[in-house]
Design an enzyme around this catalytic site. Structure first.
Site, mmCIF file in Angstrom:
data_model
loop_
_atom_site.group_PDB
_atom_site.id
_atom_site.type_symbol
_atom_site.label_atom_id
_atom_site.label_comp_id
_atom_site.label_asym_id
_atom_site.label_seq_id
_atom_site.Cartn_x
_atom_site.Cartn_y
_atom_site.Cartn_z
ATOM 1 N N GLU A 81 15.154 -1.403 -2.700
ATOM 2 C CA GLU A 81 16.745 -0.664 -2.700
ATOM 3 C C GLU A 81 17.086 -0.142 -2.079
ATOM 4 O OE1 GLU A 81 14.370 -0.594 -6.725
ATOM 5 O OE2 GLU A 81 14.789 -2.860 -7.648
ATOM 6 N N GLU A 112 -4.713 -12.645 1.881
ATOM 7 C CA GLU A 112 -5.431 -11.219 1.996
ATOM 8 C C GLU A 112 -6.830 -11.470 2.304
ATOM 9 O OE1 GLU A 112 -7.002 -10.534 -2.525
ATOM 10 O OE2 GLU A 112 -4.370 -11.465 -2.870
#
Length: 271
Positions: A81, A112
């Site tokens: 953004e 992960e």
């Protein structure tokens, strides 16, 4: 472990399946109301990290967000953004997620758990000492994140974190830690809820404040936003109208001519 993993603690609520829809919604909302207060308690830590982020960016460095699952996705959202909102070039704020881009939409099993892959992902971007890396992990135990920050620390690359467990390995590893203690989740262990909300709030605070520090906001307006749709063109036109006290047609002409709210305002005033 030598710390209390609050994000995995039992919910304050039980027999969720027996609640009505209204009861579920009200109880979730009641929990959500506590999140901004938890963030408020971490303002001093957020301030220190944000100042370091601003410093690195002003010196030509980049900001990397590193996480897995929900945490990784939140970092990617924030990074994505920045260019349209503040006109910053792509590649200055970068979000990386365990498992790569595939993991944005679909979980990649055990991604992960690699202690080395986070650093490998950073190396692919030629990470350096002018940059800064913020590890995001509600649990504060994600190997993908911790391993990367450990390597960064060894090489003198500044590190921060956003976590929800005080005294976690990530908290202890990051040089500029932010710990927001939101308490147990409504659904036990579902850290996409309050913990995720807290992480989103902190990311908003860090990136927005850093962009203001970089001069990407004038007054209270996003003068460097990208004019990528009609809504933003209309917003830009109104900004120019209000700032210069001119008509809508005049503002629209200037915006179309210069392609930038900032440039339109600055050149008009200098004419």
């Amino acid at each position: 472990m030598d710390f209390n993993k609050i994000t995995e603690s039992d919910s304050h609520y039980d027999h969720l399946e027996k609640m009505s829809v209204r009861e579920s919604l009200e109880n979730i909302n009641a929990e959500d109301k506590t999140v901004p207060l938890a963030v408020e308690k971490a303002i001093q830590q957020i301030e220190v990290l944000t100042e370091k982020v601003s410093e690195q960016l002003k010196n030509g460095g980049r900001l990397f967000y590193l996480g897995a699952g929900t945490s990784g996705r939140l970092g990617i959202v924030d990074a994505s953004e920045i260019p349209p909102t503040f006109g910053l070039n792509h590649g200055i704020v970068i979000g990386l997620i365990a498992g790569g881009d595939t993991a944005i939409r679909k979980a990649v099993e055990f991604a992960e758990d690699s202690h080395n892959q986070g650093w490998e992902d950073l190396k692919a971007h030629q990470i350096g000492i002018n940059d800064i890396v913020i590890g995001i992990a509600a649990s504060g135990t994600t190997p993908y994140v911790i391993g990367a920050l450990e390597k960064c620390n060894a090489l003198g690359i500044p590190t921060g974190c956003i976590t929800c467990n005080l005294g976690s390995p990530l908290h202890k590893t990051a040089k500029y830690p932010v710990v927001v203690i939101v308490g147990p989740e409504f659904v036990t262990g579902s850290s996409r809820m309050k913990a995720g909300t807290a992480q989103k709030l902190v990311l908003n605070m860090i990136s927005t404040t850093a962009m203001i520090q970089l001069g990407r906001v004038k007054g209270n307006k996003m003068v460097d936003m990208q004019l990528s749709n009609n809504k933003l063109v209309d917003r830009g036109t109104r900004m120019i109208m209000n700032t210069l006290s001119i008509t809508e047609d005049e503002a629209a002409y200037l915006l179309k001519k210069h392609g930038s709210v900032r440039v339109a305002i600055e050149l008009y005033k200098n004419e």
